[in-house]
Design a protein around this motif. Structure first.
Motif, PDB file in Angstrom:
ATOM      1  N   GLY A 118       0.833  -1.204   0.000  1.00 55.40           N
ATOM      2  CA  GLY A 118       0.000   0.000   0.000  1.00 55.40           C
ATOM      3  C   GLY A 118       0.863   1.247   0.000  1.00 55.40           C
ATOM      4  N   THR A 119       0.320   2.327  -0.545  1.00 51.17           N
ATOM      5  CA  THR A 119       1.099   3.559  -0.653  1.00 51.17           C
ATOM      6  C   THR A 119       1.165   4.331   0.662  1.00 51.17           C
ATOM      7  N   LEU A 120       0.169   4.138   1.521  1.00 53.31           N
ATOM      8  CA  LEU A 120       0.174   4.813   2.814  1.00 53.31           C
ATOM      9  C   LEU A 120       0.986   3.976   3.791  1.00 53.31           C
ATOM     10  N   GLN A 121       2.081   4.510   4.270  1.00 53.41           N
ATOM     11  CA  GLN A 121       2.985   3.724   5.102  1.00 53.41           C
ATOM     12  C   GLN A 121       3.579   4.559   6.228  1.00 53.41           C
ATOM     13  N   LYS A 122       4.122   3.865   7.190  1.00 55.34           N
ATOM     14  CA  LYS A 122       4.778   4.515   8.322  1.00 55.34           C
ATOM     15  C   LYS A 122       5.994   5.296   7.850  1.00 55.34           C
ATOM     16  N   VAL A 123       6.204   6.462   8.426  1.00 55.03           N
ATOM     17  CA  VAL A 123       7.458   7.196   8.229  1.00 55.03           C
ATOM     18  C   VAL A 123       7.985   7.613   9.596  1.00 55.03           C
ATOM     19  N   ILE A 124       9.276   7.881   9.660  1.00 56.27           N
ATOM     20  CA  ILE A 124       9.885   8.433  10.865  1.00 56.27           C
ATOM     21  C   ILE A 124      10.027   9.929  10.663  1.00 56.27           C
ATOM     22  N   ASN A 125       9.375  10.680  11.513  1.00 57.25           N
ATOM     23  CA  ASN A 125       9.369  12.140  11.409  1.00 57.25           C
ATOM     24  C   ASN A 125      10.544  12.707  12.207  1.00 57.25           C
ATOM     25  N   ALA A 126      11.583  13.155  11.512  1.00 54.99           N
ATOM     26  CA  ALA A 126      12.744  13.766  12.168  1.00 54.99           C
ATOM     27  C   ALA A 126      12.832  15.247  11.837  1.00 54.99           C
ATOM     28  N   THR A 127      11.674  15.869  11.570  1.00 48.09           N
ATOM     29  CA  THR A 127      11.650  17.288  11.194  1.00 48.09           C
ATOM     30  C   THR A 127      11.531  18.220  12.395  1.00 48.09           C
ATOM     31  N   GLY A 128      11.056  17.706  13.536  1.00 46.84           N
ATOM     32  CA  GLY A 128      10.815  18.570  14.682  1.00 46.84           C
ATOM     33  C   GLY A 128       9.500  19.314  14.613  1.00 46.84           C
ATOM     34  N   VAL A 129       8.717  19.103  13.540  1.00 47.19           N
ATOM     35  CA  VAL A 129       7.374  19.692  13.422  1.00 47.19           C
ATOM     36  C   VAL A 129       6.391  18.667  13.968  1.00 47.19           C
ATOM     37  N   ILE A 184      15.768   2.155  14.732  1.00 47.56           N
ATOM     38  CA  ILE A 184      15.546   2.109  13.279  1.00 47.56           C
ATOM     39  C   ILE A 184      16.204   3.318  12.624  1.00 47.56           C
ATOM     40  N   LEU A 185      16.060   4.490  13.240  1.00 40.14           N
ATOM     41  CA  LEU A 185      16.693   5.703  12.708  1.00 40.14           C
ATOM     42  C   LEU A 185      18.206   5.540  12.669  1.00 40.14           C
ATOM     43  N   LYS A 186      18.772   4.997  13.714  1.00 36.39           N
ATOM     44  CA  LYS A 186      20.226   4.757  13.755  1.00 36.39           C
ATOM     45  C   LYS A 186      20.657   3.878  12.581  1.00 36.39           C
ATOM     46  N   GLU A 187      19.918   2.810  12.358  1.00 38.21           N
ATOM     47  CA  GLU A 187      20.241   1.888  11.269  1.00 38.21           C
ATOM     48  C   GLU A 187      20.191   2.593   9.912  1.00 38.21           C
ATOM     49  N   LEU A 230       2.569  14.637   7.286  1.00 39.43           N
ATOM     50  CA  LEU A 230       2.912  13.361   7.918  1.00 39.43           C
ATOM     51  C   LEU A 230       1.812  12.869   8.860  1.00 39.43           C
ATOM     52  N   GLY A 231       0.592  13.378   8.700  1.00 32.80           N
ATOM     53  CA  GLY A 231      -0.535  12.830   9.441  1.00 32.80           C
ATOM     54  C   GLY A 231      -0.891  13.535  10.729  1.00 32.80           C
ATOM     55  N   ARG A 232      -0.268  14.703  10.995  1.00 34.06           N
ATOM     56  CA  ARG A 232      -0.556  15.486  12.206  1.00 34.06           C
ATOM     57  C   ARG A 232      -0.297  14.681  13.472  1.00 34.06           C
ATOM     58  N   GLN A 274      14.229   5.136   2.280  1.00 34.23           N
ATOM     59  CA  GLN A 274      14.420   3.955   3.118  1.00 34.23           C
ATOM     60  C   GLN A 274      13.070   3.318   3.448  1.00 34.23           C
ATOM     61  N   GLU A 275      13.120   2.135   4.043  1.00 31.46           N
ATOM     62  CA  GLU A 275      11.915   1.476   4.550  1.00 31.46           C
ATOM     63  C   GLU A 275      12.105   1.213   6.032  1.00 31.46           C
ATOM     64  N   PRO A 276      11.408   1.919   6.920  1.00 30.16           N
ATOM     65  CA  PRO A 276      10.468   3.006   6.618  1.00 30.16           C
ATOM     66  C   PRO A 276      11.202   4.272   6.214  1.00 30.16           C
TER      67      PRO A 276
END
Length: 468
Positions: A79-90, A452-455, A96-98, A425-427
């Motif tokens: 599916g196109t809707l998938q988990k992401v890691i938000n590293a923006t600080g927003v 996961i972010l470290k990896e 990214l889904g609020r 990346q995935e995610p």
């Protein structure tokens, strides 16, 4: 330039590709596989460079096509809707889904995934109202006489306006004719609701007399919009809310308040800023108030309407509600959100609030721990810097949240390339670029996602450095 017939002869047949795909994807219907195969073959005919038809052999092209088809099918299944890691600080990032939802709340959806009492009164056995699942909680938390929810705040505003102002004039200050995300403007929303727009005052100044002079027999309501996504400063004036309410009620008009961000006491004074509380607007005597579920409230997308019972019930009886109502899953998630406010430690229970209230010291410590977890050869690329976070989604538009983040500093690594590779990346990991340098803000990274972010950081750095 058209591809030569020799190039096209290298392409395998649909039947041959279908035969190999059916072995790998036996559970997928053959006609779906054929459609996907034909799409990829057509792309190759239109753009021979896509598979390098001129240079590759027939067997190599078939292998490449099978690989591309397999990857495309796997992507479709995910599916196109998938988990992401938000590293923006927003924190409340619209893209990214609020507001992030706690996994424990999601568990409650399993209880109602089959059948549930969505519109059944269990005591009487008769048909019930889905609005009843939220009304009591909203009354307790806001002090309003009644309340329910629709699918977003724009829908709530449209429903209120259509109910109270259809084919009537609705009075609004020019300083509150806001534009929200996606170029949706309040004047257009009002017109779509069947109202007649009556503008008063100026961009920076509106007086009580402006409201008074605009009221006549064609007036249906006064609309007040909280400008949560911008701020007008300097030579400004607007009357106190209580003055507008008193004037409107004296003339027999209801007041509608589009609060937007929907702050409760827990988020009304972030980092020295201020957002009006729902409870305060209720106490001011406003007749109908709307706000978002997925902004400062910290829950799922929803438009919540609270206010005087007479007007809330009129909205609930509007035929538009059929098109705007929530389904059982959103009602359950909104219940879970509202229930958190019953607890003394509510802001620890709501993920968005944790991120909004994270201190600079706390974030520095997280950055230090993250940096120390990286392989030694990668640590040298990062510096910990004092960097403000942002609330996002039109709440506290000018407020910097005190914080700290990791900044990637290297002449060897291009910021745009690093950011793109992290995004693929995935995610996917979403960062931001400032002064041609990538910033990783852990404020919006869930603690369980840090490994996961470290990896992904190490993988991306290794790939980019290998190209040097």
């Amino acid at each position: 330039m058209q591809p030569s017939e020799n190039f096209l002869k290298k392409l395998p047949s649909t039947h041959k590709l279908l035969s190999s795909l059916e072995d790998e994807f036996a559970e997928i219907k053959a006609d779906i596989l054929k459609k996907l195969i034909n799409q990829h073959l057509e792309q190759a005919r239109e753009n021979p460079a896509l598979l390098n038809l001129a240079e590759k052999s027939k067997d190599e092209i078939e292998i490449a096509l099978r690989r591309r088809l397999s990857e495309a099918l796997r992507a479709l299944q995910r599916g196109t809707l998938q988990k992401v890691i938000n590293a923006t600080g927003v924190v409340l990032h619209t893209g990214l889904g609020r507001a992030p939802i706690a996994p424990s709340w999601m568990e409650s959806l399993k209880e109602i995934s089959a059948y549930c009492n969505l519109e059944l009164d269990l005591a009487s056995g008769k048909r019930g109202q889905r609005n009843d699942h939220l009304s009591y909680l909203l009354r307790l938390l806001t002090g309003a006489e009644d309340g329910f929810a629709v699918n977003n705040n724009a829908a709530a505003v449209m429903l209120m306006l259509n109910t109270l102002g259809y084919q009537k004039e609705v009075i609004i200050s020019r300083g509150e004719m806001i534009e929200i995300g996606g170029s949706f403007r309040m004047p257009e929303v009002m017109k779509a609701s069947g109202c007649i727009l009556r503008e008063i005052g100026s961009t920076n100044k509106t007086h009580l007399r402006d409201y008074e002079e605009a009221i006549h027999e064609q007036s249906g309501a006064i609309l007040i919009c909280h400008p949560s996504n911008y701020e007008v400063q300097g030579f400004t004036h607007k009357p106190a809310l209580e003055e507008v309410v008193a004037l409107a009620h004296d003339r027999g008009l209801p007041v509608i308040y589009d609060l937007g961000s929907g702050s409760m006491p827990e988020t009304s004074h972030l980092a020295g800023g201020y957002e009006p509380e729902v409870n305060a607007i209720v106490r001011a005597g406003v007749d109908l108030i709307s706000f978002s579920g997925d902004k400062l409230l910290g829950g799922p997308q929803a438009g919540i309407i609270v206010g005087k019972r007479e007007y809330v019930q009129r909205c609930a009886q509007n035929h538009l509600l059929r098109a705007l109502r929530l389904d059982k899953f959103m009602i359950k998630l909104l219940q879970q959100t509202l229930l958190q406010y019953f607890y003394k430690d509510s802001s620890q229970r709501i993920l968005a609030h944790r991120a909004l209230k994270a201190s600079e010291q706390e974030l520095k410590k997280r950055c230090e721990n993250f940096l120390n977890s990286l392989q030694p050869e990668f640590r040298k690329f990062f510096q910990i810097e004092t960097t403000p976070g942002r609330v996002g989604s039109g709440a506290y538009p000018l407020l910097p949240l005190p914080g700290a983040a990791l900044r990637l500093q290297s002449e060897k690594i291009k910021a745009s390339r690093f950011s793109k590779l992290m995004r693929l990346q995935e995610p996917p990991v979403i960062t931001y670029i400032e002064d041609e340098q990538v910033v990783l803000d852990l404020r919006t990274v869930l603690p369980q996602d840090e490994p996961i972010l470290k990896e992904k950081v190490e993988k991306t750095l290794k790939e980019l450095l290998a190209r040097e």
